[in-house]
Structures are given as C-alpha cells and as structure tokens.
Design a protein around this motif. Structure first.
Motif: not given
Length: 164
Positions: A100-128
């Motif tokens: 409804g215009g605000r983030p639902a319960t967040p999920l947190a992931f840790v990369t393995n150091g060799a992974q990048g990510i692409n957030f799809h348009r309009n996805i709530w996310h934390g800062v770098l």
C-alpha cells in the motif's frame, strides 16, 4: 526498540520477486573470442521507463557492519537499478514487497562476494551496504529529467542480524 531481521545467503530463487542475481553459474550461453570467453547472456531485466535512458555510474560506498540498523528503504518507480561489485567482498541486500505504498516486512540477503544484483523497477530496497572495503560498484540505472526516488522511513527500525 527495533524489529529483528535475519540475513540469508543470496540466491536467484529467493530473490526473483525483487530482481535478478547477476553471477556466473553453470554453462555459458555461448563461447566467444575464439572460444576463450564464456558469455552468460542477458542476465538482467533492465527497465528504464518512458523518458529515460540507461546510464553507468561508479559508486564508492562506506562499509557498514552487522548487526545493521535499517531505518529507511527506497524505490525507483521509473527504472531498474543494477549493482555490480568491483571487488570480491560480500555486501548486504535488503528488499521488500510493496504494501500500500510502503515496504512490507523486509528480507535481507548477503552476497557471496562474486554476485551482483538488479532491482526491478519499483522494488523497495535498502541503500548500498558493502560489508568491507572497498565499497566500489558499477551501477546501471535510469538517467532522466524526472524524479525517480521514493523513500520510506520506519517508525520502528529493523536490526539486521549476521548470518546464523
């Protein structure tokens, strides 16, 4: 007072509702350069909306530590945003569905150091959030004249915990 949030290893299946995991896994789609280079083709759904174009920027972010206090999330309604590390260090990725215009319960992931990510348009996310130096990233996102950032500040922050 804070909410507690566990971290998980980043993997394509769990991250799929939010974006793409950029990594070399399996067999290349084709071999190029006289058979000496494996091409893992078209691994991200880039989306720059009307009135925008793709841009490549370089970011140099200060490292953070776990546990990490998540006070704010953001989203970009007019374009996707890809982060490709220019180092081999893990970084924290936090995402949430829209509620409804605000983030639902967040999920947190840790990369393995060799992974990048692409957030799809309009996805709530934390800062770098790099977890070590250097915090250098190539970022591919929308460049345009209209605003493309919305922020949401939590009344009660989330305390992101180290992996178990």
């Amino acid at each position: 007072m804070t909410h507690s949030l566990a971290t998980h290893s980043l993997n394509p299946r769990a991250f799929a509702p939010f974006g793409d995991v950029l990594e070399i896994q399996g067999t290349p789609d084709k071999l190029i350069n006289q058979g000496l280079c494996g091409r893992f083709h078209d691994r991200a759904r880039l989306d720059f909306g009307a009135g925008g174009r793709a841009g490549i920027s370089l970011f140099d972010a200060q490292p953070r530590a776990l546990p990490y206090c998540l006070e704010m999330m953001e989203r970009h309604p007019d374009g996707s945003q890809a982060f490709i590390p220019m180092h081999c260090e893990a970084f924290l990725v936090i995402v949430a569905q829209d509620d409804g215009g605000r983030p639902a319960t967040p999920l947190a992931f840790v990369t393995n150091g060799a992974q990048g990510i692409n957030f799809h348009r309009n996805i709530w996310h934390g800062v770098l959030t790099p977890l070590a130096r250097p915090g250098r990233f190539a970022v591919i996102d929308r460049i345009g004249d209209t605003p493309n950032l919305q922020e949401y500040w939590f009344e009660t922050p989330w305390q992101v915990q180290p992996p178990a």
